[in-house]
Design a protein around this motif. Structure first.
Motif, PDB file in Angstrom:
ATOM      1  N   ARG A   1       0.825  -1.219   0.000  1.00  0.00           N
ATOM      2  CA  ARG A   1       0.000   0.000   0.000  1.00  0.00           C
ATOM      3  C   ARG A   1       0.856   1.264   0.000  1.00  0.00           C
ATOM      4  O   ARG A   1       0.523   2.247  -0.647  1.00  0.00           O
ATOM      5  N   GLU A   2       1.952   1.234   0.746  1.00  0.00           N
ATOM      6  CA  GLU A   2       2.808   2.417   0.872  1.00  0.00           C
ATOM      7  C   GLU A   2       3.718   2.642  -0.334  1.00  0.00           C
ATOM      8  O   GLU A   2       4.278   3.728  -0.481  1.00  0.00           O
ATOM      9  N   ALA A   3       3.860   1.632  -1.173  1.00  0.00           N
ATOM     10  CA  ALA A   3       4.720   1.770  -2.357  1.00  0.00           C
ATOM     11  C   ALA A   3       4.046   2.693  -3.364  1.00  0.00           C
ATOM     12  O   ALA A   3       2.848   2.578  -3.635  1.00  0.00           O
ATOM     13  N   GLU A   4       4.819   3.582  -3.909  1.00  0.00           N
ATOM     14  CA  GLU A   4       4.318   4.577  -4.859  1.00  0.00           C
ATOM     15  C   GLU A   4       3.673   3.937  -6.086  1.00  0.00           C
ATOM     16  O   GLU A   4       2.671   4.417  -6.596  1.00  0.00           O
ATOM     17  N   SER A   5       4.303   2.882  -6.580  1.00  0.00           N
ATOM     18  CA  SER A   5       3.785   2.212  -7.773  1.00  0.00           C
ATOM     19  C   SER A   5       4.322   0.788  -7.825  1.00  0.00           C
ATOM     20  O   SER A   5       5.168   0.397  -7.016  1.00  0.00           O
ATOM     21  N   LEU A   6       3.852   0.040  -8.795  1.00  0.00           N
ATOM     22  CA  LEU A   6       4.349  -1.323  -9.000  1.00  0.00           C
ATOM     23  C   LEU A   6       5.779  -1.334  -9.525  1.00  0.00           C
ATOM     24  O   LEU A   6       6.434  -2.372  -9.547  1.00  0.00           O
ATOM     25  N   ASP A   7       6.267  -0.166  -9.931  1.00  0.00           N
ATOM     26  CA  ASP A   7       7.630  -0.058 -10.447  1.00  0.00           C
ATOM     27  C   ASP A   7       8.671   0.161  -9.357  1.00  0.00           C
ATOM     28  O   ASP A   7       9.871   0.155  -9.635  1.00  0.00           O
ATOM     29  N   VAL A   8       8.219   0.342  -8.105  1.00  0.00           N
ATOM     30  CA  VAL A   8       9.152   0.463  -6.985  1.00  0.00           C
ATOM     31  C   VAL A   8      10.010  -0.794  -6.963  1.00  0.00           C
ATOM     32  O   VAL A   8       9.511  -1.899  -7.194  1.00  0.00           O
ATOM     33  N   THR A   9      11.300  -0.631  -6.698  1.00  0.00           N
ATOM     34  CA  THR A   9      12.182  -1.804  -6.698  1.00  0.00           C
ATOM     35  C   THR A   9      12.776  -2.054  -5.322  1.00  0.00           C
ATOM     36  O   THR A   9      12.892  -1.157  -4.492  1.00  0.00           O
ATOM     37  N   GLY A  10      13.137  -3.288  -5.140  1.00  0.00           N
ATOM     38  CA  GLY A  10      13.864  -3.735  -3.959  1.00  0.00           C
ATOM     39  C   GLY A  10      14.972  -4.650  -4.435  1.00  0.00           C
ATOM     40  O   GLY A  10      14.989  -5.080  -5.597  1.00  0.00           O
ATOM     41  N   TYR A  11      15.882  -4.953  -3.548  1.00  0.00           N
ATOM     42  CA  TYR A  11      17.033  -5.771  -3.924  1.00  0.00           C
ATOM     43  C   TYR A  11      16.837  -7.200  -3.439  1.00  0.00           C
ATOM     44  O   TYR A  11      16.658  -7.442  -2.242  1.00  0.00           O
ATOM     45  N   GLN A  12      16.868  -8.148  -4.377  1.00  0.00           N
ATOM     46  CA  GLN A  12      16.770  -9.571  -4.057  1.00  0.00           C
ATOM     47  C   GLN A  12      18.201 -10.110  -3.955  1.00  0.00           C
ATOM     48  O   GLN A  12      18.850 -10.366  -4.956  1.00  0.00           O
ATOM     49  N   GLU A  13      18.666 -10.237  -2.719  1.00  0.00           N
ATOM     50  CA  GLU A  13      20.055 -10.617  -2.449  1.00  0.00           C
ATOM     51  C   GLU A  13      20.448 -11.951  -3.086  1.00  0.00           C
ATOM     52  O   GLU A  13      21.519 -12.078  -3.661  1.00  0.00           O
ATOM     53  N   ARG A  14      19.577 -12.943  -2.996  1.00  0.00           N
ATOM     54  CA  ARG A  14      19.910 -14.269  -3.551  1.00  0.00           C
ATOM     55  C   ARG A  14      20.106 -14.221  -5.065  1.00  0.00           C
ATOM     56  O   ARG A  14      20.846 -15.015  -5.617  1.00  0.00           O
ATOM     57  N   TRP A  15      19.415 -13.319  -5.726  1.00  0.00           N
ATOM     58  CA  TRP A  15      19.538 -13.187  -7.176  1.00  0.00           C
ATOM     59  C   TRP A  15      20.589 -12.154  -7.556  1.00  0.00           C
ATOM     60  O   TRP A  15      21.004 -12.093  -8.711  1.00  0.00           O
ATOM     61  N   GLY A  16      20.947 -11.293  -6.599  1.00  0.00           N
ATOM     62  CA  GLY A  16      21.884 -10.223  -6.898  1.00  0.00           C
ATOM     63  C   GLY A  16      21.307  -9.197  -7.864  1.00  0.00           C
ATOM     64  O   GLY A  16      22.028  -8.581  -8.636  1.00  0.00           O
ATOM     65  N   GLU A  17      19.992  -8.993  -7.789  1.00  0.00           N
ATOM     66  CA  GLU A  17      19.294  -8.111  -8.738  1.00  0.00           C
ATOM     67  C   GLU A  17      18.238  -7.272  -8.031  1.00  0.00           C
ATOM     68  O   GLU A  17      17.673  -7.680  -7.019  1.00  0.00           O
ATOM     69  N   ASP A  18      17.965  -6.112  -8.624  1.00  0.00           N
ATOM     70  CA  ASP A  18      16.807  -5.327  -8.213  1.00  0.00           C
ATOM     71  C   ASP A  18      15.578  -5.931  -8.883  1.00  0.00           C
ATOM     72  O   ASP A  18      15.649  -6.395 -10.026  1.00  0.00           O
ATOM     73  N   VAL A  19      14.470  -5.945  -8.153  1.00  0.00           N
ATOM     74  CA  VAL A  19      13.215  -6.480  -8.682  1.00  0.00           C
ATOM     75  C   VAL A  19      12.097  -5.489  -8.372  1.00  0.00           C
ATOM     76  O   VAL A  19      12.146  -4.773  -7.369  1.00  0.00           O
ATOM     77  N   SER A  20      11.086  -5.463  -9.210  1.00  0.00           N
ATOM     78  CA  SER A  20       9.962  -4.548  -9.011  1.00  0.00           C
ATOM     79  C   SER A  20       8.918  -5.151  -8.079  1.00  0.00           C
ATOM     80  O   SER A  20       8.830  -6.377  -7.921  1.00  0.00           O
ATOM     81  N   LEU A  21       8.130  -4.283  -7.471  1.00  0.00           N
ATOM     82  CA  LEU A  21       6.996  -4.734  -6.667  1.00  0.00           C
ATOM     83  C   LEU A  21       6.071  -5.584  -7.527  1.00  0.00           C
ATOM     84  O   LEU A  21       5.502  -6.566  -7.050  1.00  0.00           O
ATOM     85  N   ARG A  22       5.913  -5.234  -8.777  1.00  0.00           N
ATOM     86  CA  ARG A  22       5.091  -6.010  -9.713  1.00  0.00           C
ATOM     87  C   ARG A  22       5.565  -7.464  -9.754  1.00  0.00           C
ATOM     88  O   ARG A  22       4.778  -8.399  -9.626  1.00  0.00           O
ATOM     89  N   LEU A  23       6.879  -7.658  -9.915  1.00  0.00           N
ATOM     90  CA  LEU A  23       7.425  -9.013  -9.951  1.00  0.00           C
ATOM     91  C   LEU A  23       7.189  -9.717  -8.620  1.00  0.00           C
ATOM     92  O   LEU A  23       6.821 -10.897  -8.593  1.00  0.00           O
ATOM     93  N   VAL A  24       7.378  -9.007  -7.516  1.00  0.00           N
ATOM     94  CA  VAL A  24       7.175  -9.605  -6.198  1.00  0.00           C
ATOM     95  C   VAL A  24       5.742 -10.090  -6.045  1.00  0.00           C
ATOM     96  O   VAL A  24       5.497 -11.221  -5.608  1.00  0.00           O
TER      97      VAL A  24
END
Length: 171
Positions: free
Chosen positions: A120-143
């Motif tokens: 709810r607090e995320a601005e959009s589905l394009d907000v990203t976070g870091y998935q440490e196991r993958w070593g990549e940034d991922v979007s809220l949409r993907l999550v």
């Protein structure tokens, strides 16, 4: 709401975020529904040796999954430990030996509420976070899509587990 099951009905013509949110809540409600009316002992019933998979184990596993993807990845909470594993192993949650509905559902429901808040607090589905196991940034949409996939997969397991316990079938 689906009148027959009490689960949220995904919108037929909703926007992307509304639809993802509704499908995720639908799958969360499905897992809870598969566990309704069972004792702790029944919820701990394992699928087949040597697997430790049980309905209670699925609830515990999904608490870990919600915690990781929404709090650690999107919410960027660092140093957040796993609930049931000192080695950050999602599989350990499946072993529900000695676990109770009360503790498993309390943890899962708390993580679901945290996940809803982060989303709810995320601005959009394009907000990203870091998935440490993958070593990549991922979007809220993907999550959100990943969690829908996780629940759908495990709800299939829940169908079979529930049928094996008391013969109850159906979505």
């Amino acid at each position: 709401m689906d009148a027959g099951t009490g689960r949220p009905a995904p919108p037929l013509r909703g926007g992307e975020r509304e639809t993802l949110r509704a499908f995720l809540d639908f799958h969360r409600a499905t897992l809870a529904m598969k566990c309704e009316g069972l004792s702790d002992e029944q919820l701990r019933t394992r699928s087949m040796p040597p697997s430790t998979l049980s309905l209670l184990g699925l609830v515990r596993h999904m608490a870990e999954v919600e915690r990781t993807w929404f709090r650690r990845v999107v919410g960027r909470e660092t140093g957040l430990p796993f609930v049931w594993s000192d080695t950050q192993d999602y599989q350990e949650a499946y072993d529900a030996t000695g676990a109770t509905r009360a503790e498993a559902f309390a943890a899962w429901e708390a993580e679901v509420e945290c996940a809803r808040r982060v989303e709810r607090e995320a601005e959009s589905l394009d907000v990203t976070g870091y998935q440490e196991r993958w070593g990549e940034d991922v979007s809220l949409r993907l999550v959100m899509l990943h969690l829908i996939h996780e629940y759908a997969r495990h709800n299939g397991h829940a169908d079979l587990l529930r049928e094996g316990i008391d013969g109850v079938v159906g979505a």
